[in-house]
Design an enzyme around this catalytic site. Structure first.
Site, PDB file in Angstrom:
ATOM      1  N   ARG A  17     174.619  14.857  81.507  1.00 26.52           N
ATOM      2  CA  ARG A  17     175.972  14.685  81.993  1.00 26.52           C
ATOM      3  C   ARG A  17     176.544  13.389  81.437  1.00 26.52           C
ATOM      4  O   ARG A  17     175.818  12.537  80.940  1.00 26.52           O
ATOM      5  CB  ARG A  17     176.002  14.651  83.531  1.00 26.52           C
ATOM      6  N   THR A  18     177.863  13.262  81.534  1.00 24.51           N
ATOM      7  CA  THR A  18     178.523  12.066  81.035  1.00 24.51           C
ATOM      8  C   THR A  18     178.346  10.950  82.051  1.00 24.51           C
ATOM      9  O   THR A  18     178.923  10.977  83.135  1.00 24.51           O
ATOM     10  CB  THR A  18     180.022  12.329  80.814  1.00 24.51           C
ATOM     11  N   LEU A  19     177.517   9.966  81.708  1.00 30.03           N
ATOM     12  CA  LEU A  19     177.293   8.844  82.620  1.00 30.03           C
ATOM     13  C   LEU A  19     178.424   7.835  82.530  1.00 30.03           C
ATOM     14  O   LEU A  19     178.727   7.143  83.500  1.00 30.03           O
ATOM     15  CB  LEU A  19     175.962   8.171  82.284  1.00 30.03           C
ATOM     16  N   ASP A  76     183.997  15.770  77.415  1.00 35.09           N
ATOM     17  CA  ASP A  76     184.209  16.503  78.661  1.00 35.09           C
ATOM     18  C   ASP A  76     185.391  17.460  78.533  1.00 35.09           C
ATOM     19  O   ASP A  76     185.374  18.560  79.113  1.00 35.09           O
ATOM     20  CB  ASP A  76     184.434  15.529  79.820  1.00 35.09           C
ATOM     21  N   TRP A 124     185.110  13.466  83.203  1.00 32.34           N
ATOM     22  CA  TRP A 124     185.922  12.245  83.164  1.00 32.34           C
ATOM     23  C   TRP A 124     187.259  12.503  82.468  1.00 32.34           C
ATOM     24  O   TRP A 124     187.525  11.967  81.388  1.00 32.34           O
ATOM     25  CB  TRP A 124     185.151  11.127  82.470  1.00 32.34           C
TER      26      TRP A 124
END
Length: 240
Positions: A17-19, A76, A124
């Site tokens: 996932r996009t941290l 995203d 995001w």
């Protein structure tokens, strides 16, 4: 006996996932006009604080009746487009003569963004969704935590603070295409002067009952001779 592998997290577990957003786009502005919906966004994408990419398109057609624009993390946004491709294909498979309109697509995006937020795994992005179906114009927005609304004009990012006041003053329901484009260009120019992540290369897209048109990107004419630009610290001694 529990295997060691079951107790140790996969080395790729944190990369699913996009941290933190790395490659990001800035504001999207959308308005209703006499014949349909117009969206505008610049084509810049920043790698961290560096304006790295200059030709990134952040407005896409969704199905037959909708346009989607996105601020935030580009990867995203690509994931959201993948979700929407699957949604549109599934809808088309019914072959029942109907197709998803902008209101349905917006509601879907609201659920997706809120669901991902509740899993502490947000996408995001802030999104603008506009479209026309059966003569009815629709324009809405949703952000990364699922906050959403409809309006006659919407904006994301800095645009929500700097472009919306201009739109409140100058937007009219019966605006022509030419007047609406001039208004969007004015908003994008204001954002360019005040947002370090914006560039003067922008793209406009329209959707009407007849269909969708995404125009080629073009550059806005700029002027940097303002006295406040020449001496930004005047009257603020000791500042940078």
């Amino acid at each position: 006996m529990t295997s060691v592998q079951g107790l140790v997290a996969s080395p790729d577990a944190d990369s699913q996932r996009t941290l933190y957003p790395y490659v990001t786009g800035t504001s999207v502005v959308g308005v209703k006009y006499k014949d349909g919906i117009l969206l505008a966004a610049d084509t810049g994408a920043s790698y961290g604080s560096t304006l790295r990419y200059k030709s990134v398109e952040r407005i896409k057609a969704i199905g037959k009746h909708s346009l989607l624009g996105a601020s935030g993390e580009i990867s995203d946004f690509q994931e959201i487009l993948r979700y929407l491709d699957e949604l549109i294909i599934y809808d088309d498979m019914w072959d029942d003569g109907n197709s998803l309109g902008p209101k349905e697509v917006h509601n879907y995006l609201n659920r997706v963004m809120y669901n991902r937020r509740n899993k502490f795994n947000p996408l995001w992005n802030s999104l603008v969704l506009g479209g026309v179906k059966n003569g009815e114009k629709y324009l809405g927005t949703v952000n990364m935590i699922g906050v959403h609304y409809e309006d006659n004009h919407v904006a994301t990012g800095f645009g929500n603070h700097l472009a919306r006041p201009i739109l409140r003053d100058e937007w009219k329901e019966d605006m022509s295409f030419e007047d609406a484009v001039k208004l969007l260009e004015k908003c994008m120019l204001v954002l360019l002067y005040r947002d370090r992540s914006a560039i003067n290369k922008m793209q406009i897209a329209k959707i009407t009952e007849e269909g969708t048109t995404i125009y080629p990107a073009y550059s806005l004419k700029t002027f940097w001779g303002f006295s406040s630009f020449a001496n930004p610290t005047k009257g603020a001694e000791g500042s940078w």
